[in-house]
Design an enzyme around this catalytic site. Structure first.
Site, mmCIF file in Angstrom:
data_model
loop_
_atom_site.group_PDB
_atom_site.id
_atom_site.type_symbol
_atom_site.label_atom_id
_atom_site.label_comp_id
_atom_site.label_asym_id
_atom_site.label_seq_id
_atom_site.Cartn_x
_atom_site.Cartn_y
_atom_site.Cartn_z
ATOM 1 N N GLY A 98 0.791 -1.225 0.000
ATOM 2 C CA GLY A 98 0.000 0.000 0.000
ATOM 3 C C GLY A 98 0.821 1.270 0.000
ATOM 4 O O GLY A 98 2.059 1.267 0.110
ATOM 5 N N HIS A 99 0.118 2.383 -0.091
ATOM 6 C CA HIS A 99 0.767 3.693 -0.207
ATOM 7 C C HIS A 99 1.586 4.038 1.039
ATOM 8 O O HIS A 99 1.233 3.682 2.164
ATOM 9 C CB HIS A 99 -0.267 4.785 -0.464
ATOM 10 C CG HIS A 99 -1.258 4.954 0.643
ATOM 11 N ND1 HIS A 99 -1.032 5.729 1.747
ATOM 12 C CD2 HIS A 99 -2.497 4.438 0.806
ATOM 13 C CE1 HIS A 99 -2.061 5.697 2.548
ATOM 14 N NE2 HIS A 99 -2.981 4.910 2.006
ATOM 15 N N ASN A 100 2.698 4.710 0.813
ATOM 16 C CA ASN A 100 3.574 5.241 1.862
ATOM 17 C C ASN A 100 4.255 4.162 2.702
ATOM 18 O O ASN A 100 4.766 4.451 3.784
ATOM 19 C CB ASN A 100 2.821 6.204 2.783
ATOM 20 C CG ASN A 100 2.444 7.487 2.091
ATOM 21 O OD1 ASN A 100 1.346 7.595 1.535
ATOM 22 N ND2 ASN A 100 3.346 8.445 2.087
#
Length: 346
Positions: free
Chosen positions: A240-242
């Site tokens: 997922g993001h980040n």
């Protein structure tokens, strides 16, 4: 099977730094498993637990550790059989050389920078401002978005998507169907609908990473998602993001990591591990298959289960679960007995 190559055992010994016990002039034409090998093959014994299979094998030669003896063929003795096997397979199955240049059926935008030693295959798309480094290859039907950067000796197999602004280091291998830099999964409910949060950050893949087929690694909302040097990612993994995935991490098939997680160097996540958002997994930690991880995992520990906990504790729980049907029967019997005793009270 081989790609038509054949070697004498003497030549193989020289190439592998092996000591040979057998005829150096004997010719072998391929590498095969212990079960499938015939007299024309080299097989291998990288784990002592397969010794009986090796003793029954028909292979003409065996790649083995220095101390191994008693096998029915020539022996190529090495210090590290697993590493030597990698070299052996490379000898019989060399990577086909790519022809440098842009295929006429590729679509390369003005302003894209393609190194003269790089290869862009048919129907690939490279958008404006993208950079393709030396000896890299963009496979057929792959997409490299605007301002994306591929370092040296990057291999995109057919149908890889590298979205705009993604940065990929050197010697990275990306298998078919992988999508790098798609939007992170971010929404805010305004009382009537889920509103999309713009995902305007980036994605950086460092050197010597390998990414399996149909894996997905999302760009950050702000800042960047990072996969660090030497990490190996299996098919169908979602990051997922980040997230920040450390060096030399192993992520096995169907692992799912929610946004803003940290995975320490050398951690190993087995198949179908699921990690909740904002979790930190310490360096060298191991999560066994199907673990569900809602909280931080300390460095160097082995955790299992749903929800995950230290494996020793989880094994005791699993052992106790086997007794639950009998315990339930005993509790019900005790409850019945208590009711009977209460009914008899004056």
């Amino acid at each position: 099977m081989s790609d038509g190559a054949s070697f004498t055992l003497g030549r193989l010994a020289d190439a592998l730094g092996a000591s040979l016990e057998g005829d150096p002039a004997r010719v072998v034409t391929g590498v095969a498993s212990l079960e499938a090998a015939g007299p024309e093959h080299v097989s291998f014994l990288t784990d002592a637990k397969h010794l009986k299979q090796a003793q029954a094998s028909r292979a003409g030669a065996f790649l083995v550790a220095r101390h191994v003896a008693g096998l029915p063929g020539a022996l190529l003795r090495v210090d590290r059989p697993q590493q030597a096997l990698i070299a052996l397979l490379g000898l019989f199955h060399p990577e086909p050389a790519a022809v440098p240049g842009v295929h006429p059926a590729a679509c390369v935008a003005d302003g894209a920078r393609i190194d003269r030693t790089a290869t862009v295959d048919p129907l690939a798309v490279v958008e404006a401002g993208a950079v393709i480094g030396a000896r890299s290859r963009v496979g057929a039907l792959s997409f490299v978005g605007a301002r994306a950067v591929l370092g040296e000796e990057v291999r995109l197999y057919p149908r890889v998507v590298v979205r705009e602004g993604v940065r990929i280091g050197n010697r990275v291998i990306i298998h078919s169907g992988a999508v790098l830099g798609a939007d992170g999964f971010g929404y805010a409910f305004d009382g009537r609908a889920h509103r999309k949060i713009p995902q305007v950050g980036g994605l950086r893949i460092e050197d010597d990473v390998e990414i399996g087929a149909n894996a997905a690694i999302d760009r950050a909302m702000l800042g960047e998602t990072v996969v660090r040097r030497g990490t190996k990612i299996d098919n169908l993994v979602q990051i997922g993001h980040n997230c920040d995935v450390g060096e030399d991490v192993i992520l096995v098939s169907q692992v799912g990591i929610a946004g803003s997680c940290r995975v320490g160097n050398g951690a190993m996540l087995a198949g179908q591990v699921g990690v909740a958002d904002h979790v930190t997994i310490g360096a060298g930690a191991i999560l066994t298959a199907k673990s569900g991880v809602p909280n931080d995992v300390p460095a160097g520990e082995v955790w299992s289960g749903i929800p995950s906990r230290p494996t020793g504790e989880q094994k005791r729980i699993w052992a106790g679960e086997r007794h639950l049907p009998e315990l339930i029967k005993r509790v019900r019997a005790l409850e019945k007995r208590v009711r009977e005793l209460e009914e008899r009270r004056p």
